[in-house]
Design a protein around this motif. Structure first.
Motif, PDB file in Angstrom:
ATOM      1  N   LYS A 254       0.817  -1.110  -0.017  1.00  0.00           N
ATOM      2  CA  LYS A 254       0.103   0.099  -0.012  1.00  0.00           C
ATOM      3  C   LYS A 254       0.834   1.242   0.015  1.00  0.00           C
ATOM      4  N   THR A 255       2.027   1.166   0.885  1.00  0.00           N
ATOM      5  CA  THR A 255       2.898   2.490   0.920  1.00  0.00           C
ATOM      6  C   THR A 255       4.033   2.315   0.033  1.00  0.00           C
ATOM      7  N   GLY A 256       4.436   1.189  -0.357  1.00  0.00           N
ATOM      8  CA  GLY A 256       5.731   1.185  -1.151  1.00  0.00           C
ATOM      9  C   GLY A 256       6.833   1.214  -0.117  1.00  0.00           C
ATOM     10  N   MET A 257       6.789   1.174   0.927  1.00  0.00           N
ATOM     11  CA  MET A 257       7.937   1.415   1.751  1.00  0.00           C
ATOM     12  C   MET A 257       8.249   0.135   2.287  1.00  0.00           C
ATOM     13  N   LEU A 258       9.633   0.071   2.623  1.00  0.00           N
ATOM     14  CA  LEU A 258      10.293  -1.218   3.077  1.00  0.00           C
ATOM     15  C   LEU A 258       9.783  -1.586   4.533  1.00  0.00           C
ATOM     16  N   ILE A 259       9.539  -2.701   5.072  1.00  0.00           N
ATOM     17  CA  ILE A 259       9.138  -2.775   6.385  1.00  0.00           C
ATOM     18  C   ILE A 259      10.415  -3.882   6.874  1.00  0.00           C
ATOM     19  N   LYS A 260      10.336  -4.240   8.225  1.00  0.00           N
ATOM     20  CA  LYS A 260      11.478  -4.664   8.836  1.00  0.00           C
ATOM     21  C   LYS A 260      11.718  -6.214   8.104  1.00  0.00           C
ATOM     22  N   PRO A 261      12.979  -6.674   8.624  1.00  0.00           N
ATOM     23  CA  PRO A 261      13.467  -7.767   7.849  1.00  0.00           C
ATOM     24  C   PRO A 261      12.671  -9.011   8.371  1.00  0.00           C
ATOM     25  N   ARG A 262      12.185  -9.943   7.379  1.00  0.00           N
ATOM     26  CA  ARG A 262      11.525 -11.027   7.714  1.00  0.00           C
ATOM     27  C   ARG A 262      12.095 -12.416   7.073  1.00  0.00           C
ATOM     28  N   VAL A 263      11.871 -13.381   8.185  1.00  0.00           N
ATOM     29  CA  VAL A 263      12.591 -14.612   7.711  1.00  0.00           C
ATOM     30  C   VAL A 263      12.265 -15.142   6.441  1.00  0.00           C
TER      31      VAL A 263
END
Length: 364
Positions: A254-263
């Motif tokens: 929705k925002t195009g922003m990177l989120i926190k690292p995920r496994v």
């Protein structure tokens, strides 16, 4: 004359007056009841009559409408979206005028091509939650709605020419192995993790590197479906597989922003779908989505295939009541013909036992 109902198009209307002790106290009416059945229209008339008599006897008093109740209800973005068309239909109605039948009748009106389960989940449930939240906070009337029965479900399935409640096919070890041979390391680990732990897809894709405790072989899964956040134990092999995956930072769609690292590298609980369909096609196996591959596969594997008692399996899969997974997640795998074969017997004609008298007669 007192209130009478009549059909106008597909909806029933009401006309006349509300009377009390032979005196007209409200009207004249010529108003839509917004009900598509006679029973629903009569229910509206009864409630409107009751409300007007109460007003006549006790005077005017503020009455909370459904739109008012929405303002004091803390809805999630998903629920808020579901409530928008409901507000358009019944927003101006006071809560005292809304019945369970009325909420159920919104289903065919708002979603004519959906099944009754969808009506219940996306219309009746959020609307009831709004009304009962107002009851808790403002002491307005509480509402209880009777579920759609099997006759209503079957009738709707016939109208839309499509069955609902199609039984889900759970994954088994052979399907998991074939999937993993054709998959990349991230999706192979994802499907094995859900099959081993009964984690939901949203819990699995939300796991971050800090949610792993390698020394204890534990993984933290977030709270969901009324269950608190918890640490679950995985096999040493599963932990090694998780640690071997370099964490990825997915984008918020929705925002195009990177989120926190995920496994596992996914940013949403639906992001896996397209990739899994490609993997299944490459592997030559039927497509199975995350829920039947994980929770359904987990419980069926333990209880049906390996004979683990349901209480132990339910606890391992974090079900509070073992009756729930037995009813929904355990899938019978015995062929019907094999069941019928258990009733067959080979009728062998045995020699009749002869009495001493019969034996003596035969010798003579």
């Amino acid at each position: 004359m007192s209130l009478e109902i009549y059909k106008r198009g597909r909806v029933y209307w009401a006309k006349g007056w509300v009377e009390y002790n032979g005196r007209r106290i409200a009207g004249p009416y010529r108003r839509s009841t917004k009900a598509s059945t006679e029973a629903g229209a009569r229910d509206w008339v009864a409630r409107e009559t009751e409300a007007q008599i109460h007003r006549y006897v006790f005077g005017d008093e503020p009455r909370m409408t459904f739109s008012d109740a929405i303002l004091i209800y803390k809805a999630s973005p998903k629920t808020a979206k579901q409530l928008m068309p409901i507000v358009e239909e019944i927003g101006d109605l006071p809560l005292t005028a809304i019945s369970g039948r009325m909420l159920k009748e919104l289903g065919p009106k708002l979603k004519p091509d959906a099944c009754t389960d969808t009506w219940w989940r996306e219309i009746v449930t959020p609307a009831s939650a709004v009304i009962n939240n107002a009851h808790d906070l403002k002491n307005t009337p509480m509402i209880r709605v009777k579920s759609y029965d099997n006759f209503e479900r079957i009738a709707q399935d016939k109208r839309r020419n499509k069955p609902s409640r199609v039984e889900r096919k759970p994954a088994d070890k052979e399907w998991i192995d074939a999937f993993c041979r054709a998959a990349d390391p991230y999706n192979a680990a994802l499907v094995r993790f859900m099959f081993e732990t009964a984690a939901r897809i949203d819990q699995a894709i939300s796991i971050e590197p800090d949610d792993l405790r390698p020394a204890e072989n534990k993984v933290r899964v977030k709270a969901q479906k009324g269950h608190p956040e918890s640490w679950i134990t995985v096999s040493p092999q599963m932990m090694d597989e998780l640690l071997a995956l370099p964490a990825k930072r997915p984008k918020n769609r929705k925002t195009g922003m990177l989120i926190k690292p995920r496994v596992f590298g996914y940013g949403s609980s639906t992001g896996y779908n397209t990739r899994w369909k490609t993997i299944c096609k490459r592997a030559g196996i039927p497509y199975i989505s995350a829920h039947p591959a994980g929770r359904h596969g987990f419980f069926t594997e333990l209880v049906v295939r390996q004979g683990v008692d349901p209480v132990t399996a339910a606890k391992a899969g974090r079900w509070s009541d073992p009756n729930l997974p037995m009813r929904i997640y355990a899938h019978a795998e015995t062929d019907e013909a094999d069941v019928r074969a258990r009733f067959r017997t080979n009728h062998v004609q045995e020699d009749p036992v002869q009495t001493p008298k019969q034996q003596k007669s035969k010798k003579e």
